[in-house]
Design a protein around this motif. Sequence first.
Motif, PDB file in Angstrom:
ATOM      1  N   THR A 157     134.942  26.139  61.597  1.00 34.08           N
ATOM      2  CA  THR A 157     134.660  25.231  60.490  1.00 34.08           C
ATOM      3  C   THR A 157     134.597  25.954  59.156  1.00 34.08           C
ATOM      4  OG1 THR A 157     132.278  25.464  60.862  1.00 34.08           O
ATOM      5  CG2 THR A 157     133.393  23.648  61.976  1.00 34.08           C
ATOM      6  N   ALA A 158     134.483  27.298  59.182  1.00 29.56           N
ATOM      7  CA  ALA A 158     134.356  28.064  57.942  1.00 29.56           C
ATOM      8  C   ALA A 158     135.632  28.798  57.562  1.00 29.56           C
ATOM      9  CB  ALA A 158     133.209  29.071  58.071  1.00 29.56           C
ATOM     10  N   LEU A 159     136.697  28.655  58.335  1.00 30.43           N
ATOM     11  CA  LEU A 159     137.937  29.390  58.073  1.00 30.43           C
ATOM     12  C   LEU A 159     138.654  28.845  56.843  1.00 30.43           C
ATOM     13  CD1 LEU A 159     139.468  29.777  61.658  1.00 30.43           C
ATOM     14  CD2 LEU A 159     138.230  31.491  60.325  1.00 30.43           C
ATOM     15  N   GLY A 160     139.180  29.782  56.025  1.00 28.95           N
ATOM     16  CA  GLY A 160     140.030  29.400  54.910  1.00 28.95           C
ATOM     17  C   GLY A 160     141.443  29.104  55.388  1.00 28.95           C
ATOM     18  N   ALA A 161     142.310  28.731  54.443  1.00 28.69           N
ATOM     19  CA  ALA A 161     143.660  28.300  54.808  1.00 28.69           C
ATOM     20  C   ALA A 161     144.445  29.404  55.510  1.00 28.69           C
ATOM     21  CB  ALA A 161     144.403  27.826  53.556  1.00 28.69           C
ATOM     22  N   ASP A 162     144.415  30.631  54.976  1.00 31.92           N
ATOM     23  CA  ASP A 162     145.186  31.723  55.577  1.00 31.92           C
ATOM     24  C   ASP A 162     144.633  32.101  56.944  1.00 31.92           C
ATOM     25  OD1 ASP A 162     146.824  31.795  53.377  1.00 31.92           O
ATOM     26  OD2 ASP A 162     145.677  33.367  52.357  1.00 31.92           O
ATOM     27  N   ALA A 163     143.302  32.211  57.033  1.00 28.18           N
ATOM     28  CA  ALA A 163     142.689  32.558  58.318  1.00 28.18           C
ATOM     29  C   ALA A 163     142.925  31.462  59.347  1.00 28.18           C
ATOM     30  CB  ALA A 163     141.189  32.796  58.129  1.00 28.18           C
ATOM     31  N   LEU A 164     142.916  30.214  58.905  1.00 33.35           N
ATOM     32  CA  LEU A 164     143.143  29.098  59.822  1.00 33.35           C
ATOM     33  C   LEU A 164     144.574  29.118  60.345  1.00 33.35           C
ATOM     34  CD1 LEU A 164     141.848  26.564  61.049  1.00 33.35           C
ATOM     35  CD2 LEU A 164     142.641  25.283  59.046  1.00 33.35           C
ATOM     36  N   ARG A 165     145.527  29.485  59.486  1.00 20.90           N
ATOM     37  CA  ARG A 165     146.921  29.562  59.910  1.00 20.90           C
ATOM     38  C   ARG A 165     147.096  30.630  60.988  1.00 20.90           C
ATOM     39  NH1 ARG A 165     148.840  30.625  55.353  1.00 20.90           N
ATOM     40  NH2 ARG A 165     148.944  28.457  54.667  1.00 20.90           N
ATOM     41  N   SER A 166     146.390  31.746  60.849  1.00 19.75           N
ATOM     42  CA  SER A 166     146.466  32.804  61.857  1.00 19.75           C
ATOM     43  C   SER A 166     145.740  32.422  63.138  1.00 19.75           C
ATOM     44  CB  SER A 166     145.873  34.101  61.285  1.00 19.75           C
ATOM     45  OG  SER A 166     146.578  34.519  60.134  1.00 19.75           O
ATOM     46  N   PHE A 167     144.677  31.624  62.996  1.00 18.93           N
ATOM     47  CA  PHE A 167     143.871  31.234  64.146  1.00 18.93           C
ATOM     48  C   PHE A 167     144.613  30.269  65.057  1.00 18.93           C
ATOM     49  CE2 PHE A 167     141.102  27.871  65.814  1.00 18.93           C
ATOM     50  CZ  PHE A 167     140.257  28.605  66.635  1.00 18.93           C
ATOM     51  N   ARG A 168     145.279  29.286  64.437  1.00 21.58           N
ATOM     52  CA  ARG A 168     145.977  28.275  65.228  1.00 21.58           C
ATOM     53  C   ARG A 168     147.099  28.918  66.030  1.00 21.58           C
ATOM     54  NH1 ARG A 168     146.539  24.240  60.114  1.00 21.58           N
ATOM     55  NH2 ARG A 168     144.543  23.139  60.272  1.00 21.58           N
ATOM     56  N   TRP A 169     147.235  28.478  67.212  1.00 23.76           N
ATOM     57  CA  TRP A 169     148.256  28.879  68.171  1.00 23.76           C
ATOM     58  C   TRP A 169     147.981  30.263  68.752  1.00 23.76           C
ATOM     59  CZ3 TRP A 169     149.986  24.274  68.386  1.00 23.76           C
ATOM     60  CH2 TRP A 169     151.024  23.947  69.260  1.00 23.76           C
ATOM     61  N   ALA A 170     147.439  31.194  67.950  1.00 23.29           N
ATOM     62  CA  ALA A 170     147.122  32.510  68.498  1.00 23.29           C
ATOM     63  C   ALA A 170     145.829  32.455  69.310  1.00 23.29           C
ATOM     64  CB  ALA A 170     146.998  33.537  67.379  1.00 23.29           C
ATOM     65  N   GLN A 171     144.851  31.650  68.869  1.00 21.22           N
ATOM     66  CA  GLN A 171     143.575  31.535  69.571  1.00 21.22           C
ATOM     67  C   GLN A 171     143.465  30.195  70.312  1.00 21.22           C
ATOM     68  OE1 GLN A 171     141.363  34.054  69.677  1.00 21.22           O
ATOM     69  NE2 GLN A 171     142.786  35.284  68.450  1.00 21.22           N
ATOM     70  N   VAL A 172     143.826  29.124  69.629  1.00 23.30           N
ATOM     71  CA  VAL A 172     143.786  27.777  70.215  1.00 23.30           C
ATOM     72  C   VAL A 172     145.110  27.095  69.908  1.00 23.30           C
ATOM     73  CG1 VAL A 172     142.627  25.546  70.273  1.00 23.30           C
ATOM     74  CG2 VAL A 172     141.284  27.615  69.898  1.00 23.30           C
ATOM     75  N   SER A 173     145.781  26.590  70.922  1.00 19.55           N
ATOM     76  CA  SER A 173     147.040  25.863  70.730  1.00 19.55           C
ATOM     77  C   SER A 173     146.876  24.455  71.270  1.00 19.55           C
ATOM     78  CB  SER A 173     148.201  26.583  71.425  1.00 19.55           C
ATOM     79  OG  SER A 173     147.990  26.632  72.829  1.00 19.55           O
ATOM     80  N   MET A 174     147.928  23.654  71.129  1.00 14.93           N
ATOM     81  CA  MET A 174     147.810  22.244  71.493  1.00 14.93           C
ATOM     82  C   MET A 174     149.102  21.738  72.114  1.00 14.93           C
ATOM     83  SD  MET A 174     146.297  19.212  69.104  1.00 14.93           S
ATOM     84  CE  MET A 174     145.525  17.767  69.838  1.00 14.93           C
ATOM     85  N   VAL A 175     148.962  20.917  73.146  1.00 18.80           N
ATOM     86  CA  VAL A 175     150.079  20.182  73.729  1.00 18.80           C
ATOM     87  C   VAL A 175     149.882  18.728  73.316  1.00 18.80           C
ATOM     88  CG1 VAL A 175     151.267  19.491  75.829  1.00 18.80           C
ATOM     89  CG2 VAL A 175     150.238  21.774  75.664  1.00 18.80           C
ATOM     90  N   PHE A 176     150.813  18.214  72.510  1.00 20.57           N
ATOM     91  CA  PHE A 176     150.660  16.882  71.941  1.00 20.57           C
ATOM     92  C   PHE A 176     151.084  15.808  72.932  1.00 20.57           C
ATOM     93  CE2 PHE A 176     151.109  19.808  68.433  1.00 20.57           C
ATOM     94  CZ  PHE A 176     150.109  19.404  67.574  1.00 20.57           C
ATOM     95  N   GLN A 177     150.630  14.591  72.672  1.00 20.72           N
ATOM     96  CA  GLN A 177     150.876  13.489  73.592  1.00 20.72           C
ATOM     97  C   GLN A 177     152.352  13.131  73.669  1.00 20.72           C
ATOM     98  OE1 GLN A 177     148.784   9.912  72.634  1.00 20.72           O
ATOM     99  NE2 GLN A 177     149.588   8.766  74.343  1.00 20.72           N
ATOM    100  N   SER A 178     153.005  12.991  72.529  1.00 17.16           N
ATOM    101  CA  SER A 178     154.411  12.580  72.500  1.00 17.16           C
ATOM    102  C   SER A 178     155.281  13.818  72.354  1.00 17.16           C
ATOM    103  CB  SER A 178     154.663  11.611  71.343  1.00 17.16           C
ATOM    104  OG  SER A 178     156.021  11.269  71.278  1.00 17.16           O
ATOM    105  N   ALA A 179     155.868  14.253  73.463  1.00 15.99           N
ATOM    106  CA  ALA A 179     156.662  15.472  73.426  1.00 15.99           C
ATOM    107  C   ALA A 179     157.896  15.313  72.553  1.00 15.99           C
ATOM    108  CB  ALA A 179     157.078  15.861  74.847  1.00 15.99           C
TER     109      ALA A 179
END
Length: 586
Positions: A373-395
């Motif tokens: 909840t405290a991550l800035g834009a750059d840190a959030l971009r690095s965090f996504r997919w490297a730490q937590v990724s997502m499989v979306f409903q509509s492939a």
Amino acid sequence: MRETIRSLLRHRKAAVGGSILLFFVVLAIVGPWLVMDPSDLVGRPHQPPSAEHLFGTTGQGQDVLAQTVVGARETMAVGFAVGALVTLVGALMGVTAGYLGRRVDDVLSLTTNIFLVIPGLPLAIVLGAYLPSGPLRMVVVLTVAGWAWNARVFRAEALALRNRDFVAAAVVAGESRSRIVARELLPNMASLVGSSFIGNTLYAVGAEVGLEFLGLGDVGSVTWGTNLYWAGNDAALLTRSWWIFVPTGVCIALVGFSLTLLSSAIDELTNPALRAPPAVAPVTASVTAAQTEPLPPGVLLSVRELCIDYATERGRSRVVDSVSFDIAPGEVFGLAGESGSGKSTIGYGLLRLLPPAASISQGRILLGDTDVTALGADALRSFRWAQVSMVFQSAMSALNPVLTLGEQFHDTLAAHGPTTRASSYARARELLAMVGLEPKLVDAWPHQLSGGMRQRVGIALALALQPKLVVMDEPTTALDVVVQKELLQRVLELKSRLGFAVLFITHDLPLLLALADRVGILQGGKLVEVDTAQRIRTEARHPYTRLLLSSFPHLTAADAEGPLPDMALAANERVPARAALRGGHR
């Protein structure tokens, strides 16, 4: 439609733009009766503004105020007429081509393309040379020159709508093609028709003034364009007689400004994603010492007192209310609940993928030492997919339809560090084989794959950077039972092999109880019960959990003693409860 009009009247941009435009419409209708004849020579040439002539006089000695007011009538009339005709012709041509397709589409599209490649100014000159002088000539010239762009837009919209279920229902009901176009397709394009009319009117006013300024209009009539034409001929700039052209220029600018505001307002009202969230008082989340301490051993993700609000015109609407749960490394944690309970909102919140109107107003999301909840834009971009990724409903929607699978893997890998296309493709082949697909599919397009294959590609993409947690948002909703089973078996095999944890979001409670280690039950944004899958099945404590179990008779544990809660009192109808549970993914 009525509600849209009411919203438009309450919209600030629409109110300002509409007020300005209404002023000029009234001026065009009533104004010529309130001023003198604009062709009369009433004073000395180039006379500056005075009490006798508020806007001064022209180079011929005519009253500038009278010419400005009278010029509004023909300019506005031509603008609205061209706006309506261009929209009508473009809509009919585009929708007919898009809906009927085949030879009709070929012929109409070819006609549209021919008009698009012809330069507008030469076309206007040629048409103007052969048509009789007057406002009708300008209407015809601008309509012929402008309809083709609109046809392209409406054709694309018709192509998107023609395969919708309501169109198929109209065909089955025996409606004619012309009625389907007029009664089914065009009403569903009401917002597009409105914004196109506003945009075309703006185009018409600008083009009319420009052509008349160049002398291609009827220079004997009084319009805003001819006012500028004669101002140029009378050397208003050289003599510094600014009052001859400034009033007309200001009127043109104000009309253009009002039309632009109206077009923007229609876009915002018909597309909520463009609408800025209303300003509301911020909610400050309190951070306690316990929230900032390192996670205890055996906990990968900790969600604490999470609250997610949507900003509305009436304030904040809470959709996730004080939700807390932990996920251990390698665990499958499931979230279940009926449509609208907040399941997907929590999943999107873990990656900070919430829409602009939503915000995390309270609580913490901790992954290891990282406070998401405290991550800035750059840190959030690095965090996504490297730490937590997502499989979306509509492939199909999650995969880019114009890129091969290999290119999409390359984009994902390149976004998180330097890589070559060769190494990205090699990694893509490895991941495709890992999820049970042929490595050669790296060169395939998404439309060449079945639904189950596309969902496997989505899982492979989610594992590309070896995340610690994978959020799966209804990944099996559109798949048949056999494909679901194969896909989930593959997920469990990969989880055991790679060691990632899974947050599995679904409305399918039997599937979740068979898959998850622990299950959380959501009701109205609140987490009402969390327990192991086995105990949820046999020892459910909360009445809402028992209600969900009762909607699947083969899952029901010992019959719950006592009456069901109020929400279940619909004559104990299990089928409606089950239908509600399957209603959606949010």
